[in-house]
Scaffold this active site. Structure first.
Site, mmCIF file in Angstrom:
data_model
loop_
_atom_site.group_PDB
_atom_site.id
_atom_site.type_symbol
_atom_site.label_atom_id
_atom_site.label_comp_id
_atom_site.label_asym_id
_atom_site.label_seq_id
_atom_site.Cartn_x
_atom_site.Cartn_y
_atom_site.Cartn_z
ATOM 1 N N ARG A 205 -39.956 42.132 35.508
ATOM 2 C CA ARG A 205 -38.568 42.210 36.019
ATOM 3 C C ARG A 205 -37.974 40.823 36.276
ATOM 4 O O ARG A 205 -37.037 40.670 37.058
ATOM 5 C CB ARG A 205 -38.468 43.064 37.285
ATOM 6 C CG ARG A 205 -38.913 44.487 37.058
ATOM 7 C CD ARG A 205 -38.324 45.430 38.080
ATOM 8 N NE ARG A 205 -38.753 46.788 37.801
ATOM 9 C CZ ARG A 205 -39.799 47.367 38.357
ATOM 10 N NH1 ARG A 205 -40.523 46.717 39.252
ATOM 11 N NH2 ARG A 205 -40.135 48.583 38.035
ATOM 12 N N LYS B 18 -27.150 32.799 28.819
ATOM 13 C CA LYS B 18 -27.079 33.909 27.870
ATOM 14 C C LYS B 18 -28.385 33.938 27.089
ATOM 15 O O LYS B 18 -28.779 32.927 26.499
ATOM 16 C CB LYS B 18 -25.917 33.735 26.891
ATOM 17 C CG LYS B 18 -24.580 34.180 27.448
ATOM 18 C CD LYS B 18 -23.534 34.231 26.344
ATOM 19 C CE LYS B 18 -22.181 34.653 26.901
ATOM 20 N NZ LYS B 18 -21.114 34.574 25.887
ATOM 21 N N GLU C 239 -19.781 22.561 17.927
ATOM 22 C CA GLU C 239 -19.670 23.073 19.299
ATOM 23 C C GLU C 239 -19.212 21.960 20.257
ATOM 24 O O GLU C 239 -18.607 22.237 21.286
ATOM 25 C CB GLU C 239 -20.999 23.678 19.768
ATOM 26 C CG GLU C 239 -21.508 24.822 18.897
ATOM 27 C CD GLU C 239 -20.953 26.209 19.269
ATOM 28 O OE1 GLU C 239 -20.107 26.290 20.179
ATOM 29 O OE2 GLU C 239 -21.372 27.196 18.630
ATOM 30 N N LYS D 3 -19.117 22.916 29.850
ATOM 31 C CA LYS D 3 -19.690 24.274 29.849
ATOM 32 C C LYS D 3 -20.095 24.687 31.263
ATOM 33 O O LYS D 3 -19.874 25.834 31.667
ATOM 34 C CB LYS D 3 -20.892 24.358 28.904
ATOM 35 C CG LYS D 3 -21.499 25.754 28.941
ATOM 36 C CD LYS D 3 -22.097 26.214 27.663
ATOM 37 C CE LYS D 3 -22.477 27.701 27.792
ATOM 38 N NZ LYS D 3 -23.156 28.221 26.634
ATOM 39 N N GLU E 64 -18.824 36.347 32.013
ATOM 40 C CA GLU E 64 -17.727 36.549 31.074
ATOM 41 C C GLU E 64 -16.885 37.770 31.446
ATOM 42 O O GLU E 64 -16.583 38.624 30.618
ATOM 43 C CB GLU E 64 -18.310 36.711 29.652
ATOM 44 C CG GLU E 64 -17.344 36.277 28.565
ATOM 45 C CD GLU E 64 -18.014 36.116 27.197
ATOM 46 O OE1 GLU E 64 -19.011 35.365 27.100
ATOM 47 O OE2 GLU E 64 -17.537 36.721 26.254
ATOM 48 N N ARG F 222 -14.908 32.383 30.593
ATOM 49 C CA ARG F 222 -16.058 32.054 29.732
ATOM 50 C C ARG F 222 -15.781 32.435 28.282
ATOM 51 O O ARG F 222 -16.326 31.834 27.363
ATOM 52 C CB ARG F 222 -17.330 32.741 30.245
ATOM 53 C CG ARG F 222 -18.557 32.330 29.446
ATOM 54 C CD ARG F 222 -19.868 32.629 30.120
ATOM 55 N NE ARG F 222 -20.972 32.142 29.305
ATOM 56 C CZ ARG F 222 -22.220 32.020 29.704
ATOM 57 N NH1 ARG F 222 -22.543 32.359 30.936
ATOM 58 N NH2 ARG F 222 -23.152 31.556 28.902
ATOM 59 N N ASN G 260 -15.803 31.127 23.183
ATOM 60 C CA ASN G 260 -15.926 31.823 21.898
ATOM 61 C C ASN G 260 -14.868 31.371 20.894
ATOM 62 O O ASN G 260 -14.695 32.006 19.850
ATOM 63 C CB ASN G 260 -15.822 33.343 22.102
ATOM 64 C CG ASN G 260 -16.973 33.873 22.942
ATOM 65 O OD1 ASN G 260 -18.072 33.329 22.896
ATOM 66 N ND2 ASN G 260 -16.709 34.903 23.725
ATOM 67 N N HIS H 200 -15.240 31.865 17.155
ATOM 68 C CA HIS H 200 -16.370 32.756 16.922
ATOM 69 C C HIS H 200 -15.967 34.083 16.270
ATOM 70 O O HIS H 200 -16.794 34.713 15.619
ATOM 71 C CB HIS H 200 -17.127 33.010 18.231
ATOM 72 C CG HIS H 200 -17.978 31.842 18.657
ATOM 73 N ND1 HIS H 200 -17.464 30.585 18.900
ATOM 74 C CD2 HIS H 200 -19.318 31.727 18.865
ATOM 75 C CE1 HIS H 200 -18.452 29.771 19.247
ATOM 76 N NE2 HIS H 200 -19.579 30.436 19.231
ATOM 77 N N HIS I 168 -17.583 34.736 13.033
ATOM 78 C CA HIS I 168 -18.492 35.890 12.938
ATOM 79 C C HIS I 168 -18.258 36.620 11.615
ATOM 80 O O HIS I 168 -19.213 37.037 10.939
ATOM 81 C CB HIS I 168 -18.246 36.828 14.119
ATOM 82 C CG HIS I 168 -18.992 38.120 14.030
ATOM 83 N ND1 HIS I 168 -20.266 38.274 14.508
ATOM 84 C CD2 HIS I 168 -18.644 39.309 13.476
ATOM 85 C CE1 HIS I 168 -20.677 39.496 14.253
ATOM 86 N NE2 HIS I 168 -19.708 40.157 13.637
ATOM 87 N N HIS J 131 -24.667 28.971 11.979
ATOM 88 C CA HIS J 131 -23.746 29.445 13.016
ATOM 89 C C HIS J 131 -22.670 28.396 13.339
ATOM 90 O O HIS J 131 -21.486 28.695 13.392
ATOM 91 C CB HIS J 131 -24.530 29.819 14.280
ATOM 92 C CG HIS J 131 -23.653 30.188 15.428
ATOM 93 N ND1 HIS J 131 -22.848 31.309 15.424
ATOM 94 C CD2 HIS J 131 -23.410 29.562 16.618
ATOM 95 C CE1 HIS J 131 -22.161 31.364 16.559
ATOM 96 N NE2 HIS J 131 -22.481 30.323 17.296
HETATM 97 N N1 GLY Z 1 -22.021 30.235 23.739
HETATM 98 C C1 GLY Z 1 -21.041 30.884 24.491
HETATM 99 C C2 GLY Z 1 -21.415 31.101 25.914
HETATM 100 O O1 GLY Z 1 -22.446 30.632 26.345
HETATM 101 O O2 GLY Z 1 -20.702 31.757 26.631
#
Ligand code: GLY
Length: 366
Positions: A120, A142, A184, A226, A236, A241, A245, A248, A252, A266
Protein backbone atom coordinates in the site's frame (compact mmCIF):
# COMPACT_ATOMS: atom_id res chain seq x y z
CA UNK A 1 24.09 22.60 -5.69
CA UNK A 2 20.78 24.02 -6.88
CA UNK A 3 17.85 22.92 -4.73
CA UNK A 4 14.25 23.28 -5.85
CA UNK A 5 11.56 22.60 -3.24
CA UNK A 6 8.32 20.90 -4.25
CA UNK A 7 5.90 22.21 -1.62
CA UNK A 8 3.22 19.60 -0.98
CA UNK A 9 2.68 19.72 2.77
CA UNK A 10 3.53 16.35 4.32
CA UNK A 11 4.60 15.07 0.87
CA UNK A 12 7.08 17.92 0.24
CA UNK A 13 10.51 17.07 -1.11
CA UNK A 14 13.54 18.59 -2.81
CA UNK A 15 14.92 18.30 -6.30
CA UNK A 16 18.72 18.59 -6.04
CA UNK A 17 20.67 19.42 -9.18
CA UNK A 18 24.45 19.32 -9.43
CA UNK A 19 27.04 18.24 -11.92
CA UNK A 20 28.65 14.97 -10.73
CA UNK A 21 25.89 14.28 -8.18
CA UNK A 22 25.66 10.55 -9.05
CA UNK A 23 29.24 10.14 -7.85
CA UNK A 24 28.23 11.70 -4.51
CA UNK A 25 24.85 9.98 -4.18
CA UNK A 26 25.81 8.16 -0.97
CA UNK A 27 25.83 11.49 0.95
CA UNK A 28 22.34 12.21 -0.36
CA UNK A 29 20.94 8.75 0.30
CA UNK A 30 22.55 8.14 3.71
CA UNK A 31 19.56 9.61 5.60
CA UNK A 32 17.32 6.93 4.05
CA UNK A 33 19.50 3.95 5.07
CA UNK A 34 17.64 1.29 7.08
CA UNK A 35 18.31 -2.34 7.89
CA UNK A 36 17.93 -3.71 4.34
CA UNK A 37 20.20 -2.95 1.36
CA UNK A 38 18.88 -0.29 -1.03
CA UNK A 39 17.29 -1.71 -4.16
CA UNK A 40 18.37 0.14 -7.31
CA UNK A 41 16.07 -0.48 -10.29
CA UNK A 42 17.53 0.48 -13.65
CA UNK A 43 17.58 -0.67 -17.29
CA UNK A 44 20.20 -2.34 -19.43
CA UNK A 45 21.01 0.93 -21.29
CA UNK A 46 22.01 2.79 -18.14
CA UNK A 47 23.34 -0.17 -16.15
CA UNK A 48 26.84 1.46 -16.06
CA UNK A 49 25.30 4.37 -14.09
CA UNK A 50 23.83 1.71 -11.76
CA UNK A 51 27.29 0.22 -11.25
CA UNK A 52 28.70 3.66 -10.39
CA UNK A 53 25.89 4.28 -7.94
CA UNK A 54 26.34 0.88 -6.27
CA UNK A 55 30.12 1.47 -6.05
CA UNK A 56 29.62 4.90 -4.52
CA UNK A 57 27.21 3.48 -1.93
CA UNK A 58 29.56 0.57 -1.17
CA UNK A 59 32.47 2.98 -0.64
CA UNK A 60 30.35 4.67 2.03
CA UNK A 61 29.53 1.30 3.61
CA UNK A 62 25.97 1.23 2.23
CA UNK A 63 24.80 -2.09 0.77
CA UNK A 64 22.64 -2.26 -2.35
CA UNK A 65 21.12 -4.74 -4.78
CA UNK A 66 20.48 -3.87 -8.43
CA UNK A 67 17.58 -5.02 -10.59
CA UNK A 68 18.20 -4.48 -14.31
CA UNK A 69 15.10 -4.38 -16.55
CA UNK A 70 14.86 -4.36 -20.35
CA UNK A 71 14.99 -0.83 -21.84
CA UNK A 72 12.05 0.62 -23.76
CA UNK A 73 8.38 1.49 -23.43
CA UNK A 74 7.43 -2.22 -23.38
CA UNK A 75 8.77 -2.36 -19.81
CA UNK A 76 5.83 -0.24 -18.58
CA UNK A 77 3.67 -3.38 -18.64
CA UNK A 78 1.60 -5.50 -16.25
CA UNK A 79 4.13 -8.32 -16.73
CA UNK A 80 7.13 -6.22 -15.72
CA UNK A 81 5.18 -4.61 -12.88
CA UNK A 82 4.22 -8.00 -11.46
CA UNK A 83 7.73 -9.35 -11.76
CA UNK A 84 9.23 -6.21 -10.17
CA UNK A 85 6.75 -6.33 -7.27
CA UNK A 86 7.52 -10.01 -6.66
CA UNK A 87 11.26 -9.32 -6.65
CA UNK A 88 10.87 -6.39 -4.26
CA UNK A 89 8.69 -8.56 -1.97
CA UNK A 90 11.26 -11.38 -2.15
CA UNK A 91 13.89 -8.86 -1.05
CA UNK A 92 11.69 -8.02 1.94
CA UNK A 93 11.13 -4.35 1.12
CA UNK A 94 9.11 -2.65 3.87
CA UNK A 95 6.95 0.46 3.64
CA UNK A 96 9.64 2.62 5.26
CA UNK A 97 12.33 1.49 2.80
CA UNK A 98 13.34 3.45 -0.29
CA UNK A 99 13.51 1.93 -3.77
CA UNK A 100 15.80 3.84 -6.14
CA UNK A 101 14.56 4.49 -9.69
CA UNK A 102 17.65 5.12 -11.84
CA UNK A 103 16.72 5.71 -15.48
CA UNK A 104 14.50 7.62 -17.86
CA UNK A 105 10.74 8.07 -17.85
CA UNK A 106 10.00 4.35 -18.26
CA UNK A 107 11.94 3.32 -15.15
CA UNK A 108 10.66 6.33 -13.15
CA UNK A 109 7.04 5.59 -14.05
CA UNK A 110 7.26 1.83 -13.42
CA UNK A 111 9.24 2.02 -10.18
CA UNK A 112 7.10 4.92 -8.97
CA UNK A 113 3.91 2.93 -9.57
CA UNK A 114 5.36 -0.23 -8.00
CA UNK A 115 6.30 1.88 -4.96
CA UNK A 116 2.80 3.37 -4.85
CA UNK A 117 1.17 -0.04 -4.46
CA UNK A 118 3.82 -2.20 -2.75
CA UNK A 119 2.43 -2.89 0.72
CA UNK A 120 0.00 0.00 0.00
CA UNK A 121 2.91 2.35 -0.60
CA UNK A 122 6.65 2.37 0.09
CA UNK A 123 9.16 5.17 -0.44
CA UNK A 124 11.17 5.84 -3.56
CA UNK A 125 13.90 8.11 -4.90
CA UNK A 126 14.13 9.36 -8.48
CA UNK A 127 17.55 9.61 -10.15
CA UNK A 128 16.59 10.54 -13.73
CA UNK A 129 19.11 9.86 -16.50
CA UNK A 130 17.44 11.48 -19.55
CA UNK A 131 16.77 15.17 -20.16
CA UNK A 132 13.04 14.46 -20.47
CA UNK A 133 12.96 12.70 -17.10
CA UNK A 134 15.16 15.39 -15.49
CA UNK A 135 12.94 18.30 -16.55
CA UNK A 136 9.54 16.65 -16.43
CA UNK A 137 8.63 13.07 -15.54
CA UNK A 138 10.75 12.59 -12.39
CA UNK A 139 9.09 15.58 -10.69
CA UNK A 140 5.45 15.74 -9.63
CA UNK A 141 4.56 12.17 -8.72
CA UNK A 142 2.77 10.94 -11.83
CA UNK A 143 3.46 7.20 -12.10
CA UNK A 144 1.93 4.67 -14.49
CA UNK A 145 2.15 1.66 -16.72
CA UNK A 146 0.55 1.20 -20.13
CA UNK A 147 -2.62 -0.85 -20.66
CA UNK A 148 -4.08 -2.55 -23.72
CA UNK A 149 -6.33 0.49 -24.23
CA UNK A 150 -3.49 3.03 -24.21
CA UNK A 151 -0.44 4.61 -22.62
CA UNK A 152 -0.27 5.55 -18.92
CA UNK A 153 -3.84 4.41 -18.29
CA UNK A 154 -3.08 2.57 -15.03
CA UNK A 155 -1.21 4.54 -12.42
CA UNK A 156 -1.17 6.63 -9.28
CA UNK A 157 0.03 9.95 -7.91
CA UNK A 158 2.93 8.99 -5.65
CA UNK A 159 5.61 11.53 -4.79
CA UNK A 160 9.29 10.56 -4.39
CA UNK A 161 11.23 11.42 -1.22
CA UNK A 162 13.90 13.27 -3.18
CA UNK A 163 14.94 13.72 -6.83
CA UNK A 164 18.69 13.72 -7.54
CA UNK A 165 19.67 15.21 -10.91
CA UNK A 166 23.17 14.91 -12.30
CA UNK A 167 23.30 16.82 -15.62
CA UNK A 168 26.58 15.05 -16.49
CA UNK A 169 24.57 11.87 -17.12
CA UNK A 170 23.35 13.54 -20.32
CA UNK A 171 26.89 13.28 -21.78
CA UNK A 172 26.12 9.72 -22.89
CA UNK A 173 22.50 10.37 -23.95
CA UNK A 174 21.99 10.15 -27.74
CA UNK A 175 21.44 13.58 -29.36
CA UNK A 176 17.98 12.56 -30.61
CA UNK A 177 16.88 11.90 -27.02
CA UNK A 178 18.46 15.15 -25.82
CA UNK A 179 16.44 17.01 -28.43
CA UNK A 180 13.25 15.16 -27.46
CA UNK A 181 13.79 16.17 -23.82
CA UNK A 182 14.57 19.73 -24.89
CA UNK A 183 11.04 20.01 -26.30
CA UNK A 184 9.77 19.79 -22.71
CA UNK A 185 12.22 22.56 -21.69
CA UNK A 186 10.85 24.83 -24.44
CA UNK A 187 7.35 23.95 -23.23
CA UNK A 188 7.88 25.82 -19.94
CA UNK A 189 8.66 29.01 -21.86
CA UNK A 190 5.63 28.60 -24.07
CA UNK A 191 3.28 27.96 -21.15
CA UNK A 192 3.79 31.14 -19.13
CA UNK A 193 7.35 32.44 -19.40
CA UNK A 194 8.11 34.35 -22.63
CA UNK A 195 11.51 35.44 -21.24
CA UNK A 196 12.51 31.80 -20.81
CA UNK A 197 11.45 31.04 -24.37
CA UNK A 198 13.71 33.90 -25.51
CA UNK A 199 16.49 32.34 -23.38
CA UNK A 200 15.89 29.04 -25.20
CA UNK A 201 16.16 30.77 -28.58
CA UNK A 202 19.52 32.22 -27.52
CA UNK A 203 20.93 29.22 -25.64
CA UNK A 204 19.18 26.05 -26.86
CA UNK A 205 21.96 25.20 -29.31
CA UNK A 206 24.61 25.49 -26.56
CA UNK A 207 22.51 23.33 -24.25
CA UNK A 208 22.17 20.61 -26.91
CA UNK A 209 25.92 20.84 -27.57
CA UNK A 210 26.49 19.96 -23.90
CA UNK A 211 27.33 23.36 -22.41
CA UNK A 212 27.21 22.58 -18.67
CA UNK A 213 26.04 26.04 -17.57
CA UNK A 214 23.22 26.14 -20.12
CA UNK A 215 22.16 22.63 -19.16
CA UNK A 216 22.13 23.24 -15.43
CA UNK A 217 20.31 26.55 -15.79
CA UNK A 218 17.65 25.04 -18.10
CA UNK A 219 17.09 22.03 -15.86
CA UNK A 220 16.79 24.13 -12.69
CA UNK A 221 14.50 26.66 -14.39
CA UNK A 222 12.28 23.90 -15.83
CA UNK A 223 12.08 22.01 -12.54
CA UNK A 224 11.28 25.26 -10.70
CA UNK A 225 8.41 25.94 -13.12
CA UNK A 226 7.08 22.42 -12.78
CA UNK A 227 7.41 22.45 -8.98
CA UNK A 228 5.29 25.63 -8.76
CA UNK A 229 2.58 24.17 -10.97
CA UNK A 230 2.53 20.83 -9.12
CA UNK A 231 2.39 22.60 -5.75
CA UNK A 232 -0.69 24.51 -7.00
CA UNK A 233 -2.51 21.52 -8.48
CA UNK A 234 -0.93 18.20 -7.51
CA UNK A 235 -3.70 15.99 -8.93
CA UNK A 236 -4.59 18.05 -12.01
CA UNK A 237 -7.99 19.04 -10.67
CA UNK A 238 -8.01 22.84 -11.10
CA UNK A 239 -6.69 23.01 -14.65
CA UNK A 240 -3.33 24.54 -13.64
CA UNK A 241 -1.35 21.28 -13.96
CA UNK A 242 -3.12 20.60 -17.25
CA UNK A 243 -1.01 23.45 -18.71
CA UNK A 244 1.88 20.97 -18.63
CA UNK A 245 0.03 19.08 -21.35
CA UNK A 246 0.68 21.82 -23.95
CA UNK A 247 1.27 20.06 -27.27
CA UNK A 248 0.24 16.70 -25.84
CA UNK A 249 -3.22 16.41 -27.47
CA UNK A 250 -1.96 17.04 -31.01
CA UNK A 251 1.22 15.11 -30.09
CA UNK A 252 -0.78 12.16 -28.76
CA UNK A 253 -2.58 11.88 -32.12
CA UNK A 254 0.75 11.88 -33.98
CA UNK A 255 2.27 9.33 -31.61
CA UNK A 256 -0.83 7.12 -31.91
CA UNK A 257 -0.59 7.31 -35.71
CA UNK A 258 2.96 5.93 -35.51
CA UNK A 259 1.81 3.19 -33.12
CA UNK A 260 3.82 4.87 -30.30
CA UNK A 261 6.92 3.57 -32.05
CA UNK A 262 10.44 4.97 -32.26
CA UNK A 263 9.36 6.74 -35.46
CA UNK A 264 8.31 9.59 -33.17
CA UNK A 265 9.68 9.82 -29.62
CA UNK A 266 7.31 11.31 -27.03
CA UNK A 267 9.25 14.59 -26.89
CA UNK A 268 9.23 14.79 -30.69
CA UNK A 269 5.45 14.33 -30.66
CA UNK A 270 5.21 17.09 -28.04
CA UNK A 271 7.40 19.40 -30.17
CA UNK A 272 5.25 18.94 -33.28
CA UNK A 273 2.14 19.10 -31.07
CA UNK A 274 3.18 22.46 -29.58
CA UNK A 275 3.84 23.89 -33.04
CA UNK A 276 0.39 22.64 -34.13
CA UNK A 277 -1.29 24.09 -31.01
CA UNK A 278 0.26 27.49 -31.85
CA UNK A 279 -0.61 27.22 -35.56
CA UNK A 280 -4.20 26.23 -34.73
CA UNK A 281 -4.50 29.09 -32.22
CA UNK A 282 -3.19 31.50 -34.88
CA UNK A 283 -5.64 30.15 -37.45
CA UNK A 284 -8.51 30.70 -34.98
CA UNK A 285 -7.35 34.30 -34.55
CA UNK A 286 -6.38 33.72 -30.91
CA UNK A 287 -2.63 34.21 -31.22
CA UNK A 288 -0.39 36.31 -33.50
CA UNK A 289 0.81 34.32 -36.54
CA UNK A 290 4.30 35.69 -35.87
CA UNK A 291 4.37 33.85 -32.51
CA UNK A 292 3.38 30.56 -34.15
CA UNK A 293 6.11 31.08 -36.76
CA UNK A 294 8.67 31.87 -34.06
CA UNK A 295 7.84 28.67 -32.15
CA UNK A 296 8.06 26.48 -35.28
CA UNK A 297 11.34 28.17 -36.29
CA UNK A 298 12.97 27.48 -32.92
CA UNK A 299 11.85 23.85 -32.84
CA UNK A 300 13.14 23.42 -36.40
CA UNK A 301 16.47 25.03 -35.52
CA UNK A 302 16.70 22.60 -32.58
CA UNK A 303 16.33 19.61 -34.91
CA UNK A 304 12.79 18.83 -33.75
CA UNK A 305 9.61 18.13 -35.74
CA UNK A 306 7.61 21.33 -36.08
CA UNK A 307 4.74 20.40 -38.41
CA UNK A 308 3.04 17.30 -39.85
CA UNK A 309 5.53 16.87 -42.68
CA UNK A 310 8.61 16.99 -40.44
CA UNK A 311 6.88 14.57 -38.04
CA UNK A 312 6.46 12.18 -41.00
CA UNK A 313 2.64 12.20 -40.75
CA UNK A 314 0.66 12.08 -44.01
CA UNK A 315 -2.69 10.91 -42.69
CA UNK A 316 -6.04 12.76 -42.80
CA UNK A 317 -7.34 15.23 -40.24
CA UNK A 318 -10.29 12.89 -39.53
CA UNK A 319 -7.99 10.04 -38.55
CA UNK A 320 -5.88 12.26 -36.29
CA UNK A 321 -9.01 13.62 -34.58
CA UNK A 322 -10.16 10.00 -34.10
CA UNK A 323 -6.90 9.32 -32.23
CA UNK A 324 -7.54 12.40 -30.07
CA UNK A 325 -10.89 10.94 -28.97
CA UNK A 326 -9.01 8.10 -27.30
CA UNK A 327 -6.86 10.55 -25.32
CA UNK A 328 -7.05 9.99 -21.58
CA UNK A 329 -7.67 13.73 -21.14
CA UNK A 330 -11.23 13.30 -22.49
CA UNK A 331 -13.56 14.81 -19.90
CA UNK A 332 -17.33 14.17 -19.91
CA UNK A 333 -17.24 13.53 -23.66
CA UNK A 334 -15.31 16.70 -24.56
CA UNK A 335 -11.61 17.09 -25.22
CA UNK A 336 -9.94 20.01 -23.45
CA UNK A 337 -7.21 21.64 -25.58
CA UNK A 338 -4.23 23.72 -24.52
CA UNK A 339 -4.42 26.76 -26.78
CA UNK A 340 -2.52 30.01 -26.63
CA UNK A 341 -2.90 33.77 -26.91
CA UNK A 342 0.83 34.00 -27.64
CA UNK A 343 4.22 32.84 -26.41
CA UNK A 344 3.93 32.49 -22.62
CA UNK A 345 0.14 32.74 -22.66
CA UNK A 346 -1.19 29.17 -22.79
CA UNK A 347 -4.70 28.43 -21.51
CA UNK A 348 -7.08 25.50 -21.26
CA UNK A 349 -9.95 25.69 -23.75
CA UNK A 350 -12.86 23.28 -23.26
CA UNK A 351 -14.91 24.64 -26.18
CA UNK A 352 -12.75 23.59 -29.12
CA UNK A 353 -14.79 22.37 -32.07
CA UNK A 354 -13.18 19.17 -33.36
CA UNK A 355 -14.50 19.89 -36.89
CA UNK A 356 -12.30 23.04 -36.87
CA UNK A 357 -9.32 20.96 -35.75
CA UNK A 358 -9.96 18.46 -38.56
CA UNK A 359 -10.20 21.20 -41.21
CA UNK A 360 -7.03 22.85 -39.88
CA UNK A 361 -5.12 19.55 -40.03
CA UNK A 362 -6.41 18.76 -43.53
CA UNK A 363 -5.19 22.13 -44.82
CA UNK A 364 -1.59 21.58 -43.60
CA UNK A 365 1.05 20.52 -46.15
CA UNK A 366 1.93 16.80 -46.00
N1 GLY B 1 4.09 15.60 -17.55
C1 GLY B 1 2.93 16.28 -17.17
C2 GLY B 1 2.70 16.31 -15.70
O1 GLY B 1 3.54 15.86 -14.95
O2 GLY B 1 1.68 16.76 -15.26
Amino acid sequence: MRTVPVALGARSYEVRIESGLLGRAAEQLAPFVRKRPFVIVTDANVAPHGERLAANLAAAGIASETIILPPGEGTKSWTQLESLLDRLLDLGIERGDHVIALGGGVIGDLVGFASAILKRGCNFVQIPTTLLAQVDSSVGGKTAINARAGKNLVGAFHQPSVVLIDPDLLDTLPLREQRAGYAEVVKYGLIDDADFFAWCEGNGAALLAGDPNAREYAIAHSVGAKARIVADDERETTGRRALLNLGHTFGHALEAETGFSDQLLHGEGVAAGMALAFAFSARQGLCPATDAERVAAHLKASGLPHDLASAGIATSGARLVEHMLHDKKMDAGTLPFLLTRGIGATYLDKQVNLADVETFLDELPR
